[in-house]
Design a protein around this motif. Structure first.
Motif, PDB file in Angstrom:
ATOM      1  N   SER A 137       6.501   3.860   0.750  1.00  0.00           N
ATOM      2  CA  SER A 137       6.639   4.995   0.109  1.00  0.00           C
ATOM      3  C   SER A 137       7.316   5.139  -0.806  1.00  0.00           C
TER       4      SER A 137
ATOM      5  N   ILE B 146       0.665  -1.214  -0.156  1.00  0.00           N
ATOM      6  CA  ILE B 146       0.039   0.018   0.107  1.00  0.00           C
ATOM      7  C   ILE B 146       0.908   1.133  -0.102  1.00  0.00           C
ATOM      8  N   PHE B 147       0.907   2.032  -1.172  1.00  0.00           N
ATOM      9  CA  PHE B 147       1.472   3.419  -1.123  1.00  0.00           C
ATOM     10  C   PHE B 147       0.892   4.282  -0.201  1.00  0.00           C
ATOM     11  N   SER B 148       1.642   4.976   0.841  1.00  0.00           N
ATOM     12  CA  SER B 148       1.094   5.935   1.789  1.00  0.00           C
ATOM     13  C   SER B 148       2.234   6.980   1.862  1.00  0.00           C
ATOM     14  N   GLN B 149       1.884   8.124   2.117  1.00  0.00           N
ATOM     15  CA  GLN B 149       2.671   9.091   2.580  1.00  0.00           C
ATOM     16  C   GLN B 149       2.865   9.182   4.072  1.00  0.00           C
ATOM     17  N   THR B 150       1.963   8.785   4.612  1.00  0.00           N
ATOM     18  CA  THR B 150       1.693   9.096   6.150  1.00  0.00           C
ATOM     19  C   THR B 150       1.804   7.775   6.999  1.00  0.00           C
ATOM     20  N   GLN B 151       1.032   6.739   6.532  1.00  0.00           N
ATOM     21  CA  GLN B 151       1.387   5.392   7.134  1.00  0.00           C
ATOM     22  C   GLN B 151       2.533   4.535   7.028  1.00  0.00           C
ATOM     23  N   LYS B 152       3.004   3.945   8.180  1.00  0.00           N
ATOM     24  CA  LYS B 152       4.200   2.992   7.959  1.00  0.00           C
ATOM     25  C   LYS B 152       3.890   1.806   8.396  1.00  0.00           C
TER      26      LYS B 152
ATOM     27  N   PHE C   9       3.006  -1.029   4.165  1.00  0.00           N
ATOM     28  CA  PHE C   9       3.005   0.489   3.688  1.00  0.00           C
ATOM     29  C   PHE C   9       4.104   0.777   3.033  1.00  0.00           C
TER      30      PHE C   9
END
Length: 115
Positions: A31, A15-21, A29
């Motif tokens: 980025s 899952i591409f996310s700027q905020t979640q890791k 996740f």
């Protein structure tokens, strides 16, 4: 996840996310550059990589010629205005029709990029 059900059970999810890791059940996740990550996944995997997402995710993949097949679902809803199916960008491909699948009120179109 919808309620207690997993989306796409039995499939690894990235899952591409700027905020979640971190990780989730059956996935993680990430980025960074989507094209670099997809190229890395293609080298690791001998299996199909299924991308579910919007224009921000798809546009760079189109520009780098990294999508071989398309499954596009059409819902019988007229909005009057909205977003383009594919964002404007530096790409131009011919597709060939593979099949149509009816799923309740949805119609799914399957296309393959022409060589």
């Amino acid at each position: 996840m919808m309620g207690d059900e997993l989306f796409y059970p039995g499939k690894e999810k990235i899952i591409f996310s700027q905020t979640q890791k971190g990780t989730i059940e059956e996935g993680q996740f990430v980025s960074g550059d989507v094209t670099e990550i997809l190229r890395s996944l293609r080298e690791q995997s001998g299996e199909m990589i299924w991308i579910v997402g919007g224009g921000n995710l798809i546009k760079p993949l189109l520009e780098e010629n990294l999508i071989d097949e398309y499954w596009i679902q059409i819902a019988p809803v007229l909005l009057g205005k909205g977003k383009r199916l594919f964002e404007e960008g530096n790409y131009n491909y011919r597709l060939e029709f593979v099949e149509t699948t009816q799923m309740g009120e949805l119609t799914e179109l399957h296309f393959r990029k022409k060589d």
